[in-house]
Every structure is written in structure tokens, then in C-alpha cells.
Write a protein that holds these residues in place. Sequence first.
Motif, mmCIF file in Angstrom:
data_model
loop_
_atom_site.group_PDB
_atom_site.id
_atom_site.type_symbol
_atom_site.label_atom_id
_atom_site.label_comp_id
_atom_site.label_asym_id
_atom_site.label_seq_id
_atom_site.Cartn_x
_atom_site.Cartn_y
_atom_site.Cartn_z
ATOM 1 N N TRP A 98 -1.983 -0.332 1.616
ATOM 2 C CA TRP A 98 -1.984 -0.949 2.949
ATOM 3 C C TRP A 98 -1.086 -0.162 3.894
ATOM 4 O O TRP A 98 -1.434 0.068 5.051
ATOM 5 C CB TRP A 98 -1.501 -2.392 2.824
ATOM 6 C CG TRP A 98 -1.529 -3.148 4.116
ATOM 7 C CD1 TRP A 98 -2.593 -3.344 4.953
ATOM 8 C CD2 TRP A 98 -0.423 -3.810 4.735
ATOM 9 N NE1 TRP A 98 -2.228 -4.083 6.041
ATOM 10 C CE2 TRP A 98 -0.898 -4.389 5.940
ATOM 11 C CE3 TRP A 98 0.910 -3.990 4.400
ATOM 12 C CZ2 TRP A 98 -0.078 -5.116 6.795
ATOM 13 C CZ3 TRP A 98 1.728 -4.721 5.245
ATOM 14 C CH2 TRP A 98 1.237 -5.272 6.429
ATOM 15 N N ARG A 99 0.064 0.289 3.398
ATOM 16 C CA ARG A 99 0.990 1.088 4.204
ATOM 17 C C ARG A 99 0.362 2.431 4.566
ATOM 18 O O ARG A 99 0.461 2.897 5.714
ATOM 19 C CB ARG A 99 2.292 1.304 3.421
ATOM 20 C CG ARG A 99 3.341 2.120 4.171
ATOM 21 C CD ARG A 99 3.811 1.408 5.420
ATOM 22 N NE ARG A 99 4.869 2.140 6.078
ATOM 23 C CZ ARG A 99 5.348 1.853 7.277
ATOM 24 N NH1 ARG A 99 4.843 0.824 7.958
ATOM 25 N NH2 ARG A 99 6.309 2.563 7.813
ATOM 26 N N ILE A 100 -0.299 3.063 3.585
ATOM 27 C CA ILE A 100 -0.959 4.345 3.850
ATOM 28 C C ILE A 100 -2.063 4.167 4.891
ATOM 29 O O ILE A 100 -2.231 4.999 5.789
ATOM 30 C CB ILE A 100 -1.531 4.929 2.544
ATOM 31 C CG1 ILE A 100 -0.384 5.339 1.604
ATOM 32 C CG2 ILE A 100 -2.431 6.130 2.822
ATOM 33 C CD1 ILE A 100 -0.842 5.788 0.242
ATOM 34 N N TRP A 101 -2.803 3.060 4.777
ATOM 35 C CA TRP A 101 -3.877 2.789 5.739
ATOM 36 C C TRP A 101 -3.313 2.611 7.142
ATOM 37 O O TRP A 101 -3.875 3.130 8.115
ATOM 38 C CB TRP A 101 -4.644 1.545 5.316
ATOM 39 C CG TRP A 101 -5.744 1.152 6.265
ATOM 40 C CD1 TRP A 101 -6.984 1.697 6.375
ATOM 41 C CD2 TRP A 101 -5.675 0.132 7.267
ATOM 42 N NE1 TRP A 101 -7.704 1.092 7.361
ATOM 43 C CE2 TRP A 101 -6.935 0.118 7.946
ATOM 44 C CE3 TRP A 101 -4.699 -0.779 7.670
ATOM 45 C CZ2 TRP A 101 -7.217 -0.769 8.977
ATOM 46 C CZ3 TRP A 101 -4.992 -1.664 8.702
ATOM 47 C CH2 TRP A 101 -6.219 -1.655 9.343
ATOM 48 N N LEU A 102 -2.187 1.901 7.267
ATOM 49 C CA LEU A 102 -1.561 1.719 8.576
ATOM 50 C C LEU A 102 -1.084 3.049 9.147
ATOM 51 O O LEU A 102 -1.247 3.318 10.344
ATOM 52 C CB LEU A 102 -0.383 0.744 8.454
ATOM 53 C CG LEU A 102 -0.722 -0.732 8.273
ATOM 54 C CD1 LEU A 102 0.557 -1.557 8.135
ATOM 55 C CD2 LEU A 102 -1.557 -1.264 9.439
ATOM 56 N N LEU A 103 -0.489 3.898 8.283
ATOM 57 C CA LEU A 103 -0.011 5.197 8.749
ATOM 58 C C LEU A 103 -1.183 6.073 9.197
ATOM 59 O O LEU A 103 -1.098 6.745 10.234
ATOM 60 C CB LEU A 103 0.775 5.895 7.640
ATOM 61 C CG LEU A 103 2.136 5.276 7.278
ATOM 62 C CD1 LEU A 103 2.734 5.981 6.076
ATOM 63 C CD2 LEU A 103 3.081 5.356 8.472
ATOM 64 N N ASN A 104 -2.275 6.060 8.410
ATOM 65 C CA ASN A 104 -3.454 6.846 8.795
ATOM 66 C C ASN A 104 -4.051 6.337 10.098
ATOM 67 O O ASN A 104 -4.491 7.115 10.946
ATOM 68 C CB ASN A 104 -4.507 6.800 7.681
ATOM 69 C CG ASN A 104 -4.074 7.577 6.456
ATOM 70 O OD1 ASN A 104 -3.220 8.456 6.549
ATOM 71 N ND2 ASN A 104 -4.641 7.259 5.313
ATOM 72 N N ARG A 105 -4.052 5.016 10.241
ATOM 73 C CA ARG A 105 -4.592 4.426 11.472
ATOM 74 C C ARG A 105 -3.741 4.811 12.669
ATOM 75 O O ARG A 105 -4.266 5.176 13.726
ATOM 76 C CB ARG A 105 -4.643 2.906 11.329
ATOM 77 C CG ARG A 105 -5.245 2.185 12.525
ATOM 78 C CD ARG A 105 -5.201 0.684 12.322
ATOM 79 N NE ARG A 105 -5.728 -0.017 13.470
ATOM 80 C CZ ARG A 105 -5.701 -1.327 13.616
ATOM 81 N NH1 ARG A 105 -5.187 -2.076 12.653
ATOM 82 N NH2 ARG A 105 -6.195 -1.890 14.695
ATOM 83 N N SER A 106 -2.407 4.735 12.510
ATOM 84 C CA SER A 106 -1.504 5.110 13.601
ATOM 85 C C SER A 106 -1.644 6.585 13.935
ATOM 86 O O SER A 106 -1.630 6.980 15.109
ATOM 87 C CB SER A 106 -0.057 4.786 13.218
ATOM 88 O OG SER A 106 0.094 3.407 12.963
ATOM 89 N N LEU B 212 0.287 -2.981 -1.565
ATOM 90 C CA LEU B 212 1.171 -2.753 -0.419
ATOM 91 C C LEU B 212 1.247 -1.269 -0.079
ATOM 92 O O LEU B 212 1.308 -0.908 1.105
ATOM 93 C CB LEU B 212 2.571 -3.292 -0.731
ATOM 94 C CG LEU B 212 2.683 -4.816 -0.865
ATOM 95 C CD1 LEU B 212 4.097 -5.217 -1.256
ATOM 96 C CD2 LEU B 212 2.288 -5.499 0.443
ATOM 97 N N LEU B 213 1.221 -0.394 -1.108
ATOM 98 C CA LEU B 213 1.270 1.043 -0.864
ATOM 99 C C LEU B 213 0.011 1.501 -0.125
ATOM 100 O O LEU B 213 0.097 2.238 0.865
ATOM 101 C CB LEU B 213 1.414 1.789 -2.190
ATOM 102 C CG LEU B 213 1.392 3.327 -2.104
ATOM 103 C CD1 LEU B 213 2.555 3.824 -1.258
ATOM 104 C CD2 LEU B 213 1.439 3.937 -3.500
#
Length: 270
Positions: free
Chosen positions: A206-214, A203-204
Amino acid sequence: MMSWIQTIAATLLLAAIPPLDTSQEVRLESAQDGATTVNEAAFYALLENAEQWPSGETAGAIVPDFHAMRDDPAGHRGQLTLIEGRALGMLPEHGWARSGWEQVRGVILRIDDGADDYKPTADEMVIVYLVDPPDAVRYNQPVRLVARFHKIVRYAPREGEGSRPYLSFVGREVAWMGERPATGISMGFAVMLLVLIIIGMILLFWRIWLLNRSSAQAKRTTAYLAEKRRLRQQEDVDELDEVVEQSYLPEDPVDALDTLKRRHREEDQD
């Protein structure tokens, strides 16, 4: 994410003591309390189940109510229990009716809190048959194990003496023998803790990936808007240069008049 959840569920199931299946439950109901032997279909049903247990697992086992088991053995049959006591000895090797279980041995445990020299009664002793028994036990050695309740069996403690009723259980192995160990975590809890840590890391990340993507998307949007503003400003500059160029007239009156006539002709032509 569903594949991860399915994998985690499968891992937890593999780490837990399996319940009795339908066939084992049906055979367990045939147990005969008060018989002088455990050699029956119900006994082998419990052996089959115990053979599938993960080594060292205690999750799900409860401290048994021995008095209630004696009063209502059928109501407690098959119950998964956590037994603590002191070993008095091991039963001799037995020729079982079904092959493949030659290694199964019974361990006699005292469950009372009396002194070492106290002679326990039949009510203060239980017999646990183990699929993977220890090589030997010391007299009054502390023992802890997980076992399912089988039935009440009658044995004569010595040749020529009358038989006595004992609570009989079936398990896989001894969890520990010797001095009581410091409180620790079971294998099931350790596996569950590891799985939770893995889920947290997933989950961590995945969250980092979403933040980097955003963040990358925001940077692309900002760059696009900046380029658009730059192009717009360049267009405005070009238009302004064109207006300045069109409004420019030479200083010489004759040249200025010729320039005005030329622009007028160009406008008429357009």
C-alpha cells in the motif's frame, strides 16, 4: 482496510481455544465435588467445549495451582490449564450417560517430581478426561496437555480400598508424549505471526502504491508545467517575430515610404 482487520480478527478467533458459552457455564456450576463419578451435566459441558479446540493449541492456558484447586474447587472450576506430568495409565472404557462420547477416556497423571519408583499420593495425581485420547500410554511417560478443571472426584484405587479425592480435568488431546521437546511456538502464535507478516506486506504494498501514485502525479504536474512554459515561450517568439516584421522597412527610400503609408492606412482602418 476494515475488511482486512475483520478477516484477521476472525482468523485469530478460529485459532484460539474458545471460552465456555453461557449454557456451558451454567451447567458447569452444577458440578458436585466429592462425588464418585464425573458423569454429570457439568462434565458434558466441558466435553462440548473441548471438542471445539484447535488441535495442538496451548495459548491462554496457565500452569495450575493444584493446592489452591483442592482448597477452593468452585473458585477454579472451568479454568484453562496447562498440565505437565507423567502418565501412570488410562482408565478403562466407560459407558457414559450421554451417547456420542464413547471414545472419551481418562488418563491418570502424576504431577510430583519424585523418582520413577516413588509411589505418588492422591494429592500428587490428577485425572484428565480426553475427547481424543491416545491409543495407549507408557508408565511414567512424560505428558503435556491442555485441560479445563472440572471438580474433585473420589475413586477407589483398588477394589476394596477406600476412595481418595482426585482433581479431575477435561481436555481434547495430549499435546506431546515422550521426551520433553525443545522450546517451540504454539499454533496460535504461528498463526498470529503469519497474520502479522501478511499485514506488514499489505501495508508495504500500500505504501509503495501511494509512492508510485505520488511520483506519477508529480511527473504529470512537471510535464504540464513544462508544456505550459514551452507554449508561453512560443507565444513570446511569435509576438517578437511580429514586432520585428512590423518594424522592418525596405532599404529603398521609395519602397520604405510606401510601406509606412500602407501601415498607416491599416492602422486607421483598424
